[in-house]
Design a protein around this motif. Structure first.
Motif, PDB file in Angstrom:
ATOM      1  N   ILE A 182      -6.096   0.709  11.463  1.00  0.00           N
ATOM      2  CA  ILE A 182      -5.909   2.120  11.827  1.00  0.00           C
ATOM      3  C   ILE A 182      -4.994   2.253  13.040  1.00  0.00           C
ATOM      4  O   ILE A 182      -4.108   3.109  13.074  1.00  0.00           O
ATOM      5  N   THR A 183      -5.171   1.408  14.032  1.00  0.00           N
ATOM      6  CA  THR A 183      -4.383   1.541  15.259  1.00  0.00           C
ATOM      7  C   THR A 183      -2.931   1.123  15.075  1.00  0.00           C
ATOM      8  O   THR A 183      -2.116   1.381  15.952  1.00  0.00           O
ATOM      9  N   ARG A 184      -2.582   0.511  13.951  1.00  0.00           N
ATOM     10  CA  ARG A 184      -1.186   0.130  13.682  1.00  0.00           C
ATOM     11  C   ARG A 184      -0.348   1.313  13.222  1.00  0.00           C
ATOM     12  O   ARG A 184       0.881   1.244  13.240  1.00  0.00           O
ATOM     13  N   ALA A 185      -0.967   2.398  12.805  1.00  0.00           N
ATOM     14  CA  ALA A 185      -0.229   3.576  12.322  1.00  0.00           C
ATOM     15  C   ALA A 185       0.566   4.190  13.475  1.00  0.00           C
ATOM     16  O   ALA A 185       0.061   4.309  14.590  1.00  0.00           O
ATOM     17  N   LYS A 186       1.802   4.585  13.181  1.00  0.00           N
ATOM     18  CA  LYS A 186       2.655   5.180  14.212  1.00  0.00           C
ATOM     19  C   LYS A 186       2.486   6.690  14.300  1.00  0.00           C
ATOM     20  O   LYS A 186       2.313   7.243  15.375  1.00  0.00           O
ATOM     21  N   GLN A 187       2.562   7.402  13.159  1.00  0.00           N
ATOM     22  CA  GLN A 187       2.460   8.860  13.173  1.00  0.00           C
ATOM     23  C   GLN A 187       1.366   9.363  12.245  1.00  0.00           C
ATOM     24  O   GLN A 187       0.587  10.222  12.629  1.00  0.00           O
ATOM     25  N   HIS A 188       1.326   8.872  11.034  1.00  0.00           N
ATOM     26  CA  HIS A 188       0.326   9.292  10.044  1.00  0.00           C
ATOM     27  C   HIS A 188      -0.307   8.060   9.425  1.00  0.00           C
ATOM     28  O   HIS A 188       0.322   7.014   9.324  1.00  0.00           O
ATOM     29  N   LEU A 189      -1.509   8.244   8.981  1.00  0.00           N
ATOM     30  CA  LEU A 189      -2.209   7.175   8.282  1.00  0.00           C
ATOM     31  C   LEU A 189      -2.891   7.776   7.073  1.00  0.00           C
ATOM     32  O   LEU A 189      -3.637   8.741   7.189  1.00  0.00           O
ATOM     33  N   TRP A 190      -2.593   7.246   5.905  1.00  0.00           N
ATOM     34  CA  TRP A 190      -3.239   7.660   4.678  1.00  0.00           C
ATOM     35  C   TRP A 190      -4.238   6.594   4.286  1.00  0.00           C
ATOM     36  O   TRP A 190      -3.886   5.424   4.172  1.00  0.00           O
ATOM     37  N   LEU A 191      -5.471   6.975   4.105  1.00  0.00           N
ATOM     38  CA  LEU A 191      -6.515   6.048   3.684  1.00  0.00           C
ATOM     39  C   LEU A 191      -6.883   6.375   2.250  1.00  0.00           C
ATOM     40  O   LEU A 191      -7.117   7.530   1.916  1.00  0.00           O
ATOM     41  N   SER A 192      -6.922   5.366   1.405  1.00  0.00           N
ATOM     42  CA  SER A 192      -7.269   5.592   0.007  1.00  0.00           C
ATOM     43  C   SER A 192      -8.068   4.403  -0.509  1.00  0.00           C
ATOM     44  O   SER A 192      -8.140   3.359   0.146  1.00  0.00           O
ATOM     45  N   PHE A 193      -8.657   4.582  -1.669  1.00  0.00           N
ATOM     46  CA  PHE A 193      -9.352   3.481  -2.308  1.00  0.00           C
ATOM     47  C   PHE A 193      -9.348   3.698  -3.804  1.00  0.00           C
ATOM     48  O   PHE A 193      -9.188   4.816  -4.274  1.00  0.00           O
ATOM     49  N   ALA A 194      -9.506   2.625  -4.545  1.00  0.00           N
ATOM     50  CA  ALA A 194      -9.587   2.704  -5.999  1.00  0.00           C
ATOM     51  C   ALA A 194     -11.020   3.045  -6.390  1.00  0.00           C
ATOM     52  O   ALA A 194     -11.960   2.371  -5.959  1.00  0.00           O
ATOM     53  N   ASN A 195     -11.194   4.105  -7.165  1.00  0.00           N
ATOM     54  CA  ASN A 195     -12.542   4.474  -7.616  1.00  0.00           C
ATOM     55  C   ASN A 195     -13.150   3.379  -8.485  1.00  0.00           C
ATOM     56  O   ASN A 195     -14.355   3.164  -8.469  1.00  0.00           O
ATOM     57  N   ALA A 196     -12.308   2.693  -9.233  1.00  0.00           N
ATOM     58  CA  ALA A 196     -12.766   1.597 -10.097  1.00  0.00           C
ATOM     59  C   ALA A 196     -11.627   0.609 -10.253  1.00  0.00           C
ATOM     60  O   ALA A 196     -10.457   0.966 -10.143  1.00  0.00           O
ATOM     61  N   ARG A 197     -11.989  -0.655 -10.514  1.00  0.00           N
ATOM     62  CA  ARG A 197     -10.981  -1.682 -10.778  1.00  0.00           C
ATOM     63  C   ARG A 197     -11.623  -2.777 -11.615  1.00  0.00           C
ATOM     64  O   ARG A 197     -12.845  -2.907 -11.677  1.00  0.00           O
ATOM     65  N   TYR A 198     -10.758  -3.519 -12.281  1.00  0.00           N
ATOM     66  CA  TYR A 198     -11.239  -4.653 -13.065  1.00  0.00           C
ATOM     67  C   TYR A 198     -11.320  -5.874 -12.159  1.00  0.00           C
ATOM     68  O   TYR A 198     -10.386  -6.183 -11.419  1.00  0.00           O
ATOM     69  N   ARG A 199     -12.445  -6.542 -12.207  1.00  0.00           N
ATOM     70  CA  ARG A 199     -12.638  -7.774 -11.445  1.00  0.00           C
ATOM     71  C   ARG A 199     -13.319  -8.780 -12.363  1.00  0.00           C
ATOM     72  O   ARG A 199     -14.398  -8.508 -12.882  1.00  0.00           O
ATOM     73  N   PHE A 200     -12.652  -9.889 -12.559  1.00  0.00           N
ATOM     74  CA  PHE A 200     -13.143 -10.923 -13.466  1.00  0.00           C
ATOM     75  C   PHE A 200     -13.419 -10.363 -14.857  1.00  0.00           C
ATOM     76  O   PHE A 200     -14.412 -10.693 -15.497  1.00  0.00           O
ATOM     77  N   GLY A 201     -12.543  -9.439 -15.309  1.00  0.00           N
ATOM     78  CA  GLY A 201     -12.640  -8.893 -16.649  1.00  0.00           C
ATOM     79  C   GLY A 201     -13.655  -7.784 -16.834  1.00  0.00           C
ATOM     80  O   GLY A 201     -13.842  -7.291 -17.940  1.00  0.00           O
ATOM     81  N   GLN A 202     -14.316  -7.364 -15.769  1.00  0.00           N
ATOM     82  CA  GLN A 202     -15.318  -6.304 -15.867  1.00  0.00           C
ATOM     83  C   GLN A 202     -14.932  -5.144 -14.956  1.00  0.00           C
ATOM     84  O   GLN A 202     -14.458  -5.354 -13.836  1.00  0.00           O
ATOM     85  N   LEU A 203     -15.139  -3.923 -15.455  1.00  0.00           N
ATOM     86  CA  LEU A 203     -14.854  -2.738 -14.665  1.00  0.00           C
ATOM     87  C   LEU A 203     -15.906  -2.593 -13.573  1.00  0.00           C
ATOM     88  O   LEU A 203     -17.111  -2.630 -13.837  1.00  0.00           O
ATOM     89  N   GLN A 204     -15.460  -2.447 -12.344  1.00  0.00           N
ATOM     90  CA  GLN A 204     -16.352  -2.346 -11.200  1.00  0.00           C
ATOM     91  C   GLN A 204     -16.105  -1.034 -10.478  1.00  0.00           C
ATOM     92  O   GLN A 204     -14.967  -0.707 -10.152  1.00  0.00           O
ATOM     93  N   GLN A 205     -17.138  -0.255 -10.234  1.00  0.00           N
ATOM     94  CA  GLN A 205     -17.038   0.979  -9.459  1.00  0.00           C
ATOM     95  C   GLN A 205     -16.965   0.619  -7.978  1.00  0.00           C
ATOM     96  O   GLN A 205     -17.647  -0.299  -7.527  1.00  0.00           O
ATOM     97  N   ASN A 206     -16.142   1.335  -7.219  1.00  0.00           N
ATOM     98  CA  ASN A 206     -15.957   1.052  -5.800  1.00  0.00           C
ATOM     99  C   ASN A 206     -16.356   2.251  -4.959  1.00  0.00           C
ATOM    100  O   ASN A 206     -16.193   3.396  -5.377  1.00  0.00           O
ATOM    101  N   ASP A 207     -16.823   1.982  -3.780  1.00  0.00           N
ATOM    102  CA  ASP A 207     -17.123   3.009  -2.787  1.00  0.00           C
ATOM    103  C   ASP A 207     -16.088   2.928  -1.679  1.00  0.00           C
ATOM    104  O   ASP A 207     -15.512   1.864  -1.443  1.00  0.00           O
TER     105      ASP A 207
END
Length: 77
Positions: free
Chosen positions: A20-45
């Motif tokens: 966070i402290t590396r941002a110069k003017q703006h920082l956009w935070l995002s995350f993947a709601n779901a992704r495949y891991r080891f061939g299985q769909l995983q929900q993320n928080d």
């Protein structure tokens, strides 16, 4: 996400705030709601550390293109 020891949790928190402290003017935070891991769909928080940021520093108005993604992108002011 580290859950093994308090030291690992604190290291994860430290890395989050360093990023966070590396941002110069703006920082956009995002995350993947779901992704495949080891061939299985995983929900993320989102990162547990987002809750530690004061709401006055967050702009949650960006919807990311649809209502189902409305909580997956934040801009730090």
């Amino acid at each position: 996400m580290s859950i093994n020891t308090r030291e690992e949790l604190e290291e994860e928190r430290r890395l989050f705030y360093v990023a966070i402290t590396r941002a110069k003017q703006h920082l956009w935070l995002s995350f993947a709601n779901a992704r495949y891991r080891f061939g299985q769909l995983q929900q993320n928080d989102p990162s547990r550390f987002l809750e530690e940021i004061d709401e006055k520093f967050l702009d949650r108005s960006y919807a990311g293109g649809s209502n189902e993604n409305s909580d997956s992108v934040w801009e730090m002011l």
